[in-house]
Design a protein around this motif. Structure first.
Motif, mmCIF file in Angstrom:
data_model
loop_
_atom_site.group_PDB
_atom_site.id
_atom_site.type_symbol
_atom_site.label_atom_id
_atom_site.label_comp_id
_atom_site.label_asym_id
_atom_site.label_seq_id
_atom_site.Cartn_x
_atom_site.Cartn_y
_atom_site.Cartn_z
ATOM 1 N N ASP A 212 9.022 7.888 -4.881
ATOM 2 C CA ASP A 212 10.155 6.980 -5.016
ATOM 3 C C ASP A 212 9.768 5.655 -4.372
ATOM 4 N N ARG A 213 9.519 4.649 -5.176
ATOM 5 C CA ARG A 213 9.007 3.392 -4.660
ATOM 6 C C ARG A 213 10.003 2.706 -3.732
ATOM 7 N N ASN A 214 11.278 2.962 -3.907
ATOM 8 C CA ASN A 214 12.279 2.344 -3.030
ATOM 9 C C ASN A 214 12.231 2.917 -1.618
ATOM 10 N N ALA A 215 11.635 4.119 -1.476
ATOM 11 C CA ALA A 215 11.561 4.756 -0.164
ATOM 12 C C ALA A 215 10.310 4.351 0.611
ATOM 13 N N SER A 217 8.087 1.896 2.654
ATOM 14 C CA SER A 217 8.274 0.701 3.489
ATOM 15 C C SER A 217 6.927 0.084 3.845
#
Length: 477
Positions: A212-215, A217
């Motif tokens: 999940d690229r949004n996860a 950082s």
């Protein structure tokens, strides 16, 4: 060997460096018939690339970039690549700089800087040799453990067991009479280097796309102090990744004109290094962000079979790298008819450094197969491997040793020394402005990477101290 300081009469007279003199020197180099090397520039490229690009060298790069952040991490890696390429060109240009061959870093340093240069380089090489062997033994054992866990997830063997297994195997290889005995292993190791790079980069990209690229950082984690020391540590890790202190030895195997052929070989090797280093470093950081592990293989999750394959490639390559690679204190010289093979290796030079000071080494000639010499080698290699294995098992902190080895060992050898040596012994351009530019560039490289060496050392020591507080000795990581 005469270790007296270099006489002032040997110093280069830059004012006499005319175009005609340069052409004459090149002709003399072309006509050199002293039994020099026979390799082409392609062979030089192969040797340079394989001595630098090992799994233990570029596996920590994603973590180093993550510790610095995108902007500073990319800048540090790119500038480190260009600086070491330039430094390698400088070393190649010092071939027969005073009319004599200097086929080891120590001899080259002695010819330019005198006694302190010889022993200074010898000290840094020893640190690089010791630190590298500890780091790669931890890396190999980590890969062996990963393969073991794949086939037996609930297995009871710990990292320390595999460190001992690997140490015992390397002790066996150390008893072989010479580097020629390892030629088949070396051929396999070369293929494994390519396999490791291709597999690891491919699996890293695959894992990155599955996450999940949004996860993910990209913010550097930790306190201000932790970030600072982490950045220092990363600079040392990047320096370690370009560790190569055997360019004079490689150049001695290259046919004349050795300078021109070495220029081409080094440049070709760095094209390969750029493709593998930059791709793995940037892909690894992109895929896992600030959570990437110091040893990139520890961050990979699937597909399992490909991770096992990458770890097997790493173990095989490191097995040969441990015995045959770049930084040393001593060379073995073998004679075969009219050919002189100058071979440089991580462990064996250390053995020979002490062997030549024992009664067995003095009593029997090089190449002899006396029982005394074999016994002497077994005792020395056993002591050395026991020391390396004990340290690696007690403090299995791969990233920390990579950093301290890069800071104290490889930074002086690969960044600082070439710049200073060329300013003192190299042929400077006749154009005044270009001459000032070269001197300024060399001074900046030597100055900045001297700072990097100090900062990297501080960061590595601090992190080792913190890891010792966090983990007990002989901790199974």
């Amino acid at each position: 060997m005469d270790l007296s300081p270099l006489p002032s009469s040997v110093a280069v007279d830059e004012s006499a460096d005319t175009e005609g003199g340069q052409k004459k020197e090149e002709k003399e180099e072309d006509a050199d018939g002293d039994g020099g090397g026979r390799g082409t520039w392609k062979h030089g490229a192969f040797h340079v690339a394989t001595t630098i690009a090992t799994p233990a060298a570029y596996a920590p790069l994603p973590f180093a970039v993550a510790s610095l952040g995108w902007s500073f991490g990319v800048t540090s890696l790119v500038s480190g690549t260009l600086a070491t390429w330039y430094s390698s060109i400088l070393i190649a240009s010092l071939w027969k700089w005073n009319g004599k061959k200097h086929i080891t870093y120590r001899d080259l340093a002695e010819s330019i800087f005198g006694l302190w240069g010889y022993w200074g380089i010898a000290f840094f090489q020893q640190i690089a040799c010791l630190g590298n062997n500890i780091a790669v033994q931890i890396a190999a054992a980590s890969s062996m453990k990963a393969v073991y866990k794949y086939f037996k997830e609930d297995g009871i063997l710990t990292l320390q067991h595999f460190i001992i297994f690997f140490g015992a195997f390397e002790l066996f290889l150390s008893q072989l009479p010479n580097i020629h005995s390892l030629r088949f292993l070396n051929a396999i190791c070369t293929s494994s280097t390519i396999g490791f790079a291709a597999t690891t980069i491919g699996v890293t990209i695959y894992n990155g796309k599955e996450m999940d690229r949004n996860a993910v950082s990209y913010i550097v984690q930790g306190s201000s102090t932790g970030k600072t020391f982490g950045a220092f540590n990363a600079l040392g890790a990047i320096a370690f990744s370009f560790g190569d202190a055997m360019l004079p030895e490689i150049q001695n195997t290259i046919r004349e004109p050795a300078r021109k052929n070495m220029y081409k070989g080094v440049s070709a090797a760095y094209c390969i290094i750029v493709i593998t280093y930059w791709q793995l470093a940037f892909c690894g950081y992109w895929a896992f962000g600030s959570d990437v592990q110091p040893y990139i293989l520890s961050s990979l999750t699937n597909p399992k079979w490909s991770i096992v394959m990458a770890n097997l490639f790493a173990v095989i390559q490191i097995s040969g790298c441990f015995q045959v690679s770049s930084t040393t204190l001593k060379i073995l010289i073998f004679w075969s008819h009219h050919l002189k093979y100058l071979l440089q290796i991580y462990c064996r030079p250390t053995y020979d450094y002490f062997e030549e000071r024992t009664m067995f080494w003095k009593k029997y000639p090089v190449g002899g197969f006396s029982l005394g010499k074999k016994l002497n080698r077994f005792v020395l290699t056993s002591l050395y491997m026991a020391t390396i294995t004990l340290i690696a098992a007690a403090m299995p902190f791969f990233g920390d040793f990579v950093s301290i080895c890069g800071a104290i060992g490889f930074t002086p050898l690969d960044f600082v020394f070439p710049a200073l040596a060329y300013m003192k012994g190299g042929r400077m351009p006749k154009e005044p402005k270009l001459k000032v530019l070269v001197r300024t560039l060399n001074f900046l490289i030597a100055s900045w990477y001297s700072v990097v060496a100090v900062l990297g050392c501080i960061g590595a020591i601090r992190l080792i101290t913190e890891d010792i507080k966090t983990y007990r000795f002989f901790h199974d990581i």
